[in-house]
Design an enzyme around this catalytic site. Structure first.
Site, PDB file in Angstrom:
ATOM      1  N   TRP A  62     -21.675  -0.126 -24.159  1.00 26.24           N
ATOM      2  CA  TRP A  62     -23.027  -0.115 -23.564  1.00 26.24           C
ATOM      3  C   TRP A  62     -23.078   0.875 -22.400  1.00 26.24           C
ATOM      4  CZ3 TRP A  62     -27.699  -1.574 -24.912  1.00 26.24           C
ATOM      5  CH2 TRP A  62     -27.876  -2.616 -25.830  1.00 26.24           C
ATOM      6  N   TRP A  95     -40.651  -2.490 -12.971  1.00 20.70           N
ATOM      7  CA  TRP A  95     -39.194  -2.514 -13.097  1.00 20.70           C
ATOM      8  C   TRP A  95     -38.509  -1.549 -12.128  1.00 20.70           C
ATOM      9  CZ3 TRP A  95     -37.010   2.154 -14.420  1.00 20.70           C
ATOM     10  CH2 TRP A  95     -37.830   3.095 -15.068  1.00 20.70           C
ATOM     11  N   TRP A 145     -49.070  -3.009 -13.540  1.00 19.91           N
ATOM     12  CA  TRP A 145     -48.233  -3.949 -12.790  1.00 19.91           C
ATOM     13  C   TRP A 145     -49.021  -4.558 -11.635  1.00 19.91           C
ATOM     14  CZ3 TRP A 145     -43.944  -4.766 -15.430  1.00 19.91           C
ATOM     15  CH2 TRP A 145     -43.401  -3.727 -16.212  1.00 19.91           C
ATOM     16  N   GLU A 178     -19.018  -4.030 -24.053  1.00 19.74           N
ATOM     17  CA  GLU A 178     -19.642  -3.816 -22.742  1.00 19.74           C
ATOM     18  C   GLU A 178     -19.355  -2.404 -22.242  1.00 19.74           C
ATOM     19  OE1 GLU A 178     -21.764  -5.985 -21.069  1.00 19.74           O
ATOM     20  OE2 GLU A 178     -21.644  -6.913 -23.044  1.00 19.74           O
ATOM     21  N   ASN A 189     -23.743 -10.978 -14.859  1.00 18.39           N
ATOM     22  CA  ASN A 189     -24.527 -10.208 -15.818  1.00 18.39           C
ATOM     23  C   ASN A 189     -25.612 -11.037 -16.503  1.00 18.39           C
ATOM     24  OD1 ASN A 189     -24.995  -7.651 -17.225  1.00 18.39           O
ATOM     25  ND2 ASN A 189     -24.363  -8.773 -19.042  1.00 18.39           N
ATOM     26  N   TRP A 210     -32.403  -2.423 -16.520  1.00 23.79           N
ATOM     27  CA  TRP A 210     -33.744  -2.803 -16.078  1.00 23.79           C
ATOM     28  C   TRP A 210     -34.799  -2.481 -17.126  1.00 23.79           C
ATOM     29  CZ3 TRP A 210     -35.952  -5.799 -12.583  1.00 23.79           C
ATOM     30  CH2 TRP A 210     -35.120  -6.327 -11.589  1.00 23.79           C
TER      31      TRP A 210
END
Length: 432
Positions: free
Chosen positions: A259, A340, A287, A256, A322, A363
Site C-alpha cells: 500500500w 479531507w 463541505w 501494508e 491504523n 485520507w
C-alpha cells in the site's frame, strides 16, 4: 584543491544497506557524507519542539559518531539546499554528489534545481532507488500505464517481488570515506527548535509480532502493530530487510508495505492529489467545514469515544492506530462533512510517521475521493467499530479517563442524521 564526493542523506538515515552511500563508496574516493536541515521544510513547522526534528537530530548524532569511529565525519548544514550547494560548490572541488531518490513533488523540484547548480560546476549528480522496493514506473499495467486500483497492482507487485532477489547490500568500502576530523554539529536551539519529550518507538523488527500481524492489527488495545512507521519514513531501517522479513512471516504485513508503494506511485504519476480529489467529481462536494466541530475533533471531544480516544492518542504520542485512523477520518469527512484536506493537514502536523503519499492516500480513501477508495456510501459506525475492535473498552478508557462520567461531552452530532446528511451531500455532488 583535492576532489571530493558528497553523499547527501535525506530519507535514509543509516549507514548499512544504504544504496546511494554504498555506490558512492564503491565508485568514488574521498566521500564526505552530508545532511541539510532544509529551511524550506523546517520554516513551515509551527511546533518548535517537533519530535520529528528531535528524532532526525538524534539519528544524525549517532551517524556522525559512527563515521568518526571510521576516521571521517558528517557535514551538517542549515539552510535551503540551493544556498548550501552553491556554497559547497565554491568551497570544495566537487567530483560528484550521490543521493537516494525521493518521489514527492517538492523533492523532485528540489533535486532538479540542485542538479542544475552542480551541472554549472561540471559536478555529476547521481541518485539511486532506496526507500521503495519498486519505484514508480516499475509496476505498470499491460498498456504501460500506472495502476489506479490496488488489487491488480499488488498482484503484479507480489509476482515481481517473488521473481526478484531483493538483497540487502553488503558492507561498503569504508576506506573511501574522506579522512576528516570531527566536524561541527548544529544544535536544535541554533535552528530555533527545542528537544521534544515524545517517546519514539524502538527500531526493532519484532518478527513474532509480524507473524501474528493479521490476527492482531485491528485491535487498538493490543500491541499488534510494528510501530515502525517513523523508521520507514526517515530510513533508519531498510525497506529491503523489512520486506524480506514480512515475506517470510506474514503476507498481510507485506501488503501494508505494498500500500505504501501504491500511494507513492499515485503521488508520483498524479501529483494533483496533493490538493485535489483523485476523482475530480468529488471536488464538487460542498463541505460544511464548521470550525467548532473541527476543533472538537482535533481535541478528542466529539462525544464519540473511539474517535476521541484516537485523537487523544495522536495528540499525546504522535501515533494513532491504523484502524482508528480510518474511523476518525471517516467521522470527520462524512459525519461532520469537513474537507479531507483539513484532516490530512492536521495529521501531517502531528504524525511521527507522516509521509505525504500515504497520508494523502489514506485520507482520500476514507473520504471516498481517492483512487481505489471506499465508496462514499460506506460510512464507519463508531459504535459497531468499537464493539468489534475494542469490545472491553480498554483502548477508550486508556485515553479517556473521564469516560462514563458527566465530564465526558455529549455527542456533537446524531449518527442517523449525520449519515443521511452525508449520503445526500455526496450524491448531490456526484449528480452534477
Amino acid at each position: 584543491m583535492e576532489k571530493i564526493t558528497l553523499f547527501w542523506f535525506r530519507r535514509d538515515l543509516r549507514l548499512e544497506d544504504n544504496s546511494g552511500l554504498y555506490y558512492a563508496l564503491q565508485q568514488e574516493k574521498n566521500v564526505l557524507p552530508l545532511f541539510i536541515f532544509d529551511r524550506n521544510i523546517l520554516d513551515r513547522l509551527e511546533e518548535k519542539s517537533d519530535p520529528r526534528v528531535t528524532f532526525i537530530h538524534s539519528q544524525l548524532a549517532e551517524i556522525k559518531s559512527q563515521l568518526e569511529q571510521k576516521g571521517s565525519s558528517l557535514l551538517v548544514r542549515y539552510g535551503t539546499p540551493e544556498e548550501v550547494f552553491s556554497a559547497l560548490s565554491a568551497a570544495y572541488d566537487l567530483q560528484a554528489v550521490y543521493t537516494n531518490r525521493d518521489y514527492e513533488p517538492y523533492a523532485k523540484d528540489r533535486d532538479g534545481k540542485i542538479e542544475a547548480i552542480l551541472k554549472e560546476k561540471e559536478t555529476v549528480f547521481l541518485s539511486f532507488k532506496d526507500q521503495l522496493i519498486f519505484e514508480p514506473g516499475e509496476i505498470l499495467n499491460g498498456s504501460g500505464e500506472f495502476y489506479k486500483v490496488f488489487t491488480p497492482f499488488s498482484r503484479v507487485w507480489l509476482e515481481k517481488f517473488r521473481q526478484t532477489a531483493i538483497l540487502e547490500l553488503e558492507s561498503p568500502n569504508w576506506k573511501n570515506l574522506l579522512a576528516s576530523k570531527a566536524l561541527p554539529f548544529i544544535s536544535l536551539e541554533e535552528m530555533g527548535f527545542k528537544p521534544s519529550s515524545v517517546q519514539i518507538p524502538p527500531k526493532f523488527t519484532d518478527e513474532d509480532l509480524i507473524s501474528h500481524y493479521d490476527q492482531t492489527r485491528d485491535f487498538p488495545a493490543k500491541k499488534g502493530t510494528s510501530r515502525l512507521g517513523i523508521h520507514l519514513r526517515f530510513g533508519t531501517i531498510s525497506i529491503r530487510k523489512l520486506a524480506n522479513v514480512a515475506a517470510e512471516r506474514n503476507e498481510t504485513f507485506l501488503k501494508e508495505l505494498i500500500w505504501r508503494e501504491f500511494y507513492a506511485m499515485i503521488l508520483a504519476f498524479h501529483p494533483q492529489v496533493v490538493d485535489q480529489a483523485f476523482k475530480p467529481a468529488y471536488d464538487q462536494i460542498v463541505w460544511r467545514n464548521d470550525p467548532a466541530e473541527f476543533q472538537a475533533w482535533c481535541e478528542g471531544k466529539t462525544g464519540f469515544p473511539i474517535v476521541d480516544a484516537g485523537m487523544r492518542e495522536l495528540n499525546e504520542t504522535g501515533y494513532i492506530h491504523n484502524r482508528v485512523r480510518m474511523i476518525t477520518a471517516s467521522f470527520l469527512t462524512k459525519f461532520l462533512l469537513v474537507d479531507w484536506r483539513w484532516g490530512e493537514a492536521y495529521f501531517a502536523a502531528k504524525l511521527l510517521d507522516f509521509e505525504l503519499a500515504s497520508n494523502n492516500g489514506g485520507w482520500q480513501w476514507a473520504a471516498g475521493t481517492g483512487t481505489d477508495a471506499q465508496p462514499y456510501f460506506r460510512i464507519f459506525n463508531p459504535e459497531t467499530q468499537t464493539a468489534k475492535f475494542d469490545p472491553n473498552l480498554e483502548y477508550i478508557k486508556k485515553w479517556i479517563p473521564e469516560f462514563g462520567t458527566n465530564m465526558y461531552p455529549k455527542p456533537i452530532v446524531d449518527y442517523t442524521f449525520a449519515r443521511a446528511r452525508a449520503l445526500s451531500t455526496y450524491k448531490k455532488a456526484l449528480e452534477q
